[in-house]
Design a protein around this motif. Structure first.
Motif, PDB file in Angstrom:
ATOM      1  N   GLY A 173       0.838  -1.210   0.000  1.00 35.93           N
ATOM      2  CA  GLY A 173       0.000   0.000   0.000  1.00 35.93           C
ATOM      3  C   GLY A 173       0.857   1.237   0.000  1.00 35.93           C
ATOM      4  N   GLY A 174       0.370   2.270  -0.681  1.00 38.29           N
ATOM      5  CA  GLY A 174       1.150   3.497  -0.730  1.00 38.29           C
ATOM      6  C   GLY A 174       0.360   4.641  -1.334  1.00 38.29           C
ATOM      7  N   VAL A 175       1.049   5.751  -1.481  1.00 37.00           N
ATOM      8  CA  VAL A 175       0.438   6.962  -2.002  1.00 37.00           C
ATOM      9  C   VAL A 175       0.589   6.959  -3.524  1.00 37.00           C
ATOM     10  CG1 VAL A 175       0.528   9.484  -2.002  1.00 37.00           C
ATOM     11  CG2 VAL A 175       1.014   8.201   0.113  1.00 37.00           C
ATOM     12  N   ALA A 176      -0.525   7.031  -4.227  1.00 38.68           N
ATOM     13  CA  ALA A 176      -0.491   7.173  -5.688  1.00 38.68           C
ATOM     14  C   ALA A 176      -0.903   8.601  -6.007  1.00 38.68           C
ATOM     15  CB  ALA A 176      -1.445   6.174  -6.339  1.00 38.68           C
ATOM     16  N   SER A 177       0.013   9.361  -6.587  1.00 40.77           N
ATOM     17  CA  SER A 177      -0.222  10.787  -6.818  1.00 40.77           C
ATOM     18  C   SER A 177      -0.601  11.030  -8.264  1.00 40.77           C
ATOM     19  CB  SER A 177       1.023  11.601  -6.459  1.00 40.77           C
ATOM     20  OG  SER A 177       1.234  11.573  -5.060  1.00 40.77           O
ATOM     21  N   LEU A 178      -1.800  11.554  -8.459  1.00 36.47           N
ATOM     22  CA  LEU A 178      -2.296  11.864  -9.799  1.00 36.47           C
ATOM     23  C   LEU A 178      -2.427  13.382  -9.923  1.00 36.47           C
ATOM     24  CD1 LEU A 178      -3.446  11.091 -12.565  1.00 36.47           C
ATOM     25  CD2 LEU A 178      -5.682  10.799 -11.468  1.00 36.47           C
ATOM     26  N   ILE A 179      -1.621  13.954 -10.789  1.00 39.69           N
ATOM     27  CA  ILE A 179      -1.638  15.405 -10.986  1.00 39.69           C
ATOM     28  C   ILE A 179      -2.587  15.702 -12.135  1.00 39.69           C
ATOM     29  CG2 ILE A 179      -0.218  17.408 -11.567  1.00 39.69           C
ATOM     30  CD1 ILE A 179       2.125  15.668 -10.231  1.00 39.69           C
ATOM     31  N   LEU A 180      -3.451  16.680 -11.911  1.00 43.69           N
ATOM     32  CA  LEU A 180      -4.637  16.857 -12.730  1.00 43.69           C
ATOM     33  C   LEU A 180      -4.674  18.276 -13.299  1.00 43.69           C
ATOM     34  CD1 LEU A 180      -7.211  15.153 -13.261  1.00 43.69           C
ATOM     35  CD2 LEU A 180      -8.213  16.278 -11.255  1.00 43.69           C
ATOM     36  N   PRO A 181      -4.110  18.471 -14.490  1.00 40.23           N
ATOM     37  CA  PRO A 181      -4.180  19.808 -15.090  1.00 40.23           C
ATOM     38  C   PRO A 181      -5.638  20.201 -15.326  1.00 40.23           C
ATOM     39  CG  PRO A 181      -2.531  18.452 -16.198  1.00 40.23           C
ATOM     40  CD  PRO A 181      -3.325  17.534 -15.313  1.00 40.23           C
ATOM     41  N   SER A 182      -5.938  21.481 -15.178  1.00 43.14           N
ATOM     42  CA  SER A 182      -7.343  21.898 -15.180  1.00 43.14           C
ATOM     43  C   SER A 182      -8.016  21.633 -16.518  1.00 43.14           C
ATOM     44  CB  SER A 182      -7.465  23.368 -14.788  1.00 43.14           C
ATOM     45  OG  SER A 182      -6.645  24.176 -15.606  1.00 43.14           O
ATOM     46  N   ASP A 183      -7.287  21.723 -17.635  1.00 47.66           N
ATOM     47  CA  ASP A 183      -7.940  21.482 -18.937  1.00 47.66           C
ATOM     48  C   ASP A 183      -8.282  20.009 -19.135  1.00 47.66           C
ATOM     49  OD1 ASP A 183      -5.173  21.115 -19.011  1.00 47.66           O
ATOM     50  OD2 ASP A 183      -5.028  21.449 -21.165  1.00 47.66           O
ATOM     51  N   VAL A 184      -7.524  19.131 -18.490  1.00 49.22           N
ATOM     52  CA  VAL A 184      -7.870  17.707 -18.534  1.00 49.22           C
ATOM     53  C   VAL A 184      -9.237  17.489 -17.883  1.00 49.22           C
ATOM     54  CG1 VAL A 184      -7.225  15.455 -17.571  1.00 49.22           C
ATOM     55  CG2 VAL A 184      -5.492  16.896 -18.660  1.00 49.22           C
ATOM     56  N   CYS A 185      -9.554  18.314 -16.892  1.00 54.45           N
ATOM     57  CA  CYS A 185     -10.862  18.236 -16.235  1.00 54.45           C
ATOM     58  C   CYS A 185     -11.977  18.811 -17.102  1.00 54.45           C
ATOM     59  CB  CYS A 185     -10.835  18.996 -14.913  1.00 54.45           C
ATOM     60  SG  CYS A 185     -10.095  18.056 -13.588  1.00 54.45           S
ATOM     61  N   TRP A 186     -11.713  19.956 -17.712  1.00 55.39           N
ATOM     62  CA  TRP A 186     -12.834  20.622 -18.372  1.00 55.39           C
ATOM     63  C   TRP A 186     -13.038  20.190 -19.825  1.00 55.39           C
ATOM     64  CZ3 TRP A 186      -9.426  25.249 -17.185  1.00 55.39           C
ATOM     65  CH2 TRP A 186      -8.729  25.711 -18.317  1.00 55.39           C
ATOM     66  N   ASP A 187     -12.024  19.602 -20.451  1.00 57.13           N
ATOM     67  CA  ASP A 187     -12.221  19.138 -21.825  1.00 57.13           C
ATOM     68  C   ASP A 187     -13.254  18.011 -21.867  1.00 57.13           C
ATOM     69  OD1 ASP A 187     -10.496  20.883 -23.058  1.00 57.13           O
ATOM     70  OD2 ASP A 187      -8.823  19.469 -23.200  1.00 57.13           O
TER      71      ASP A 187
END
Lengths: 535, 535
Positions: A173-187
């Motif tokens: 088990g561990g930390v999975a870090s997902l970085i989420l640019p804002s255009d990836v969200c709104w597209d």
């Protein structure tokens, strides 16, 4: 993976999902998390996360918990997963928001806690402009993460999320870090991804079992160090049988993510924090067998002292690495040494009465033993004053004990917050030192807002007591400058007022009888209550 | 560099410095910092820093200021240097202690603030054992630092410290991170290093001056963007003369480390936060001349909007990069365009009366204009409600205005703390939004302990108001989930109780008349006072 027709890109975020054939990236992310079993999100969002927030509005099923500081968010996600056995998501704002949560992600890393750590960030095409909030988000995330990825398109962010859940849940088990640019969200063009299968947990080799068995049969004094899932009830029973059959000693690291313990349960000692005391306790040990634990090491170095809490000439043996199947390894080792029928140690059931009079570490432990509610979740960040708490509560009602695992102080109150979210119906008892409590006191507000059943025992010694001990340990008599840097009185913190200021009721105790009354009362209430114990 | 005879290594730290011929690494570090002009240390120490703390005890001259959280420490170091014009040292504890201070180091990086950022860490020989608190200290430090070094021996740590001060002070200024393993502190053989000379500040080329002059003489609408030391009084006067002689417009970025302004001083507008408003304001601009500023960019990207706040077809010209001599460049440009004799704009002196009645942004700005003490230091982190504060206080008594430069909220209270340490005798006025104030509220305790003359105007709107605006900006009507994540009422924070809990007196105002009375009273007191302004 589900695929859907992609309609022409639009930038409108305000629409009825029932009327649309496509969804944006944020919506596919939320739906994928829910499909993968992640239904709780600890959040402190900012501008770059607004499309994610809008998606949370439109899609039912995610329990969102707001923290007023990111250290609360990440520590709560750690506490949640320790009790829930599955990850929560975080929602953090850009590199600096991540930075504020890093210390408790460091603790989570040491606890091997699964967390889906989502960090909203600048749009992919905006990042090169180096706007003021732009920072090295990936670079900061990587040292605490088992998995780090920056999403690149709306069409693939669902798959990214499913991979993050899989990575977080991979043993141990561990930390999975997902970085989420804002255009990836709104597209538009988001695609919900199906849950990915659990990663296989490797078994230890027959050689490792046989090697450990030979060591245990040697008759030489042997210590078995148990960590992580080796502390779960079935694994622990086998470990006790092995110890009984071979005269080995069992021990755990000083700090553990979660220990299920109390009256009627098998108990295990911890390696003492002090290297000197530990070396005294472990004198004569010839072999150290590791079960999901790293080789023991002192917390810090001291001039002229060994970094090892065990004898220098002892030999280290690895039965199982943290990422292997620890329960299976202990079961097979028990068979190998013929311990399956070994008698387990007695679990004496001693009923204690609460302590009276002056407040001491031992007195508090005695009252906790007498008064701890059944199935309580104890979160301990009691630092120096709490020395008697763990050994002194072995006969308390059955409970779970959660600790700060990475030494980064300021996780106790967040852990308690997350544990309470994960374990409704169980009382959370937070044993919290004042100096470390101040790091993330904003947790109290979340406890009040969510009406969490947490009893905070705030140990107010008004100094960094552990550091005064450490300063003495380096041979220095503290002068005025040192005292000023280690004394957090002048002015005294008033924890009852601090709690009230965040909507949590509280009261002060300066003797054990008052404490006992307050503790009983607090544990029967709904919602949080803070007891400032002046020590 | 001074050299001294090295006596045989000992591990005793408790001795009379007068009786010794050598010193340990920590002592040489403290003496080197003092010799290099660093005499203030903001600290939150831990075990690995105990020899440093012991050295501070033995060597007089360092003013040590304790913060109860590292974000307070690093933000205070930023505020200190902005007012003192020289760096303070920090003292942080291991990677996680650094992590807690990173967000405000990010702000300091954007402010180009010199800071000698000292991070105690595991002993050199202990680090490989990966004890629980071990983390990637260098990796976390590097993205915010102009200079990063891990000290390796007691004999060289003095030289490391001198190099750190030099690096921090190099134009335009930055964070120099010195990682300090504990054995480097306690080993004998420390050598005090002499201060290193200031690094040369490069001048801009004659070509750059002539090119800018040609642009200005073209007659086409031109914007001059001033940042950093171009905002100091002499440089600003030349900029105004250039503008007067060439019809260019002057502007600064939205956020600036320090602007010296107020009644009788030359004023400069800021680029508005909103890209739409900025593009309206800058419509028609054909040329943008940068003086120590990066090309302007919006804070965030928005769907379908330009990242640029100026017309797409404008041409960018660089008069001077941030690390060059901005004052010299402006003086030479003024000569080149024949502006040395140009008439400066009038600095009308308008006396205002405090506002009455309901609390609005404009009313608060009016009262600030009327009541701000002479030579106040204003620290603004007022986020959404403060829109009128900067333009509305141009006629206030002469003052300095300090802002959050990197967008990482939670620096206002720490900046105010550090500024007050650097500028005794001047009133610090902290204009602080509630959401961001909660990030580092521990600052209040340091203000109380150090009896700092800070008036905190706490703007309590009980929501992340800016985010509600941003959510509307993405076209979403907030539903319950979104409102829960953007509303920080329920329960309401009681800032008067929070302040009292940390030893700071406070009172609440719900109308302007009460505010005016409290603000007058607070500014005449010694020590801090918090006004909770319910907006």
């Amino acid at each position: 993976m589900e695929t859907k027709a992609v309609e022409p890109k639009t930038v409108s975020a305000h629409r009825d999902p029932e009327q649309r054939e496509s969804m944006n990236g944020a919506e596919s992310l939320v739906k994928t998390l829910l499909a993968s079993g992640v239904d709780t999100c600890f959040a402190n969002p900012g501008t770059s996360e607004m499309h994610f927030v809008a998606a949370l509005d439109r899609i039912p099923g995610m329990h969102c918990v707001l923290g007023l500081f990111e250290g609360v968010v990440t520590g709560a996600a750690d506490g949640y997963a320790r009790m829930a056995g599955k990850p929560a998501a975080t929602l953090l704002h850009c590199g600096p928001g991540l930075a504020n949560g890093l210390a408790n992600l460091h603790n989570a890393r040491r606890a091997q806690t699964p967390i889906v750590n989502i960090i909203g960030d600048q749009a992919t095409y905006h990042r090169p402009f180096d706007a003021p909030l732009t920072a090295d988000t990936e670079g900061w995330a990587r040292p605490v993460s088992v998995w780090t990825r920056t999403a690149t398109t709306a069409a693939t962010v669902g798959a990214d999320a499913a991979a993050a859940v899989q990575a977080a849940m991979g043993a141990p088990g561990g930390v999975a870090s997902l970085i989420l640019p804002s255009d990836v969200c709104w597209d538009e063009g988001g695609q919900v991804a199906a849950p990915l299968p659990a990663l296989p947990v490797p078994q230890v080799s027959p050689d490792a079992i046989q090697h450990a068995a030979r060591v245990l049969r040697s008759g030489e004094p042997t210590l078995i160090v148990l960590a992580g899932s080796a502390l779960l009830e079935g694994a622990l029973t086998n470990a006790h049988r092995i110890a009984a059959a071979t005269d080995a000693r069992l021990i755990t690291p000083m700090s553990n993510a979660r220990v299920t313990r109390g009256r009627g349960r098998l108990a295990v000692d911890r390696i003492p924090y002090s290297g000197d005391i530990a070396r005294g306790k472990l004198a004569g040990i010839r072999h150290v067998v590791l079960v999901g634990a790293p080789p023991p090491v002192t917390f810090f170095a001291y001039p002229g002292k060994s970094p090892r809490p065990y004898p220098e000439d002892a030999t280290i043996h690895v039965l199982a690495r943290p990422e292997q199947d620890l329960g299976d390894a202990l079961a097979r080792l028990a068979d190998e040494v013929g311990a399956r029928g070994a008698e387990l140690p007695a679990t004496a059931s001693l009923t204690l009465t609460p302590a009276s009079g002056a407040i001491t570490s031992e007195a508090v432990a005695q009252s906790l033993s007498a008064l701890l509610p059944e199935q309580a979740v104890v979160v301990e960040e009691s630092v120096s004053f709490g020395r008697a708490f763990y050994p002194g509560t072995v006969h308390a009602a059955p409970h779970d004990w959660l600790q700060l695992t990475g030494g980064a102080i300021g996780e106790g109150l967040p852990l308690a917050t997350g544990a309470a979210i994960a374990a409704p119906g169980r009382r959370v008892v937070s044993l919290q030192a004042d100096g470390s409590g101040m790091y993330t006191l904003q947790s109290l507000w979340t406890m009040a807002r969510e009406k969490l059943d947490v009893t905070i025992v705030l140990l107010a010694n008004r100094k960094y007591a552990i550091l005064l001990g450490e300063l003495a340990g380096v041979g220095a008599n503290p002068g005025k400058t040192a005292l000023d840097m280690l004394d957090i009185g002048n002015p005294d913190l008033d924890w009852v007022k601090l709690a009230n200021g965040m909507g949590v009721e509280g009261a002060r105790a300066t003797d054990m009888d008052t404490f006992n009354d307050l503790f009983r009362m607090a544990n029967q209430r709904k919602g949080p209550f803070l007891i400032e114990l002046v020590i």
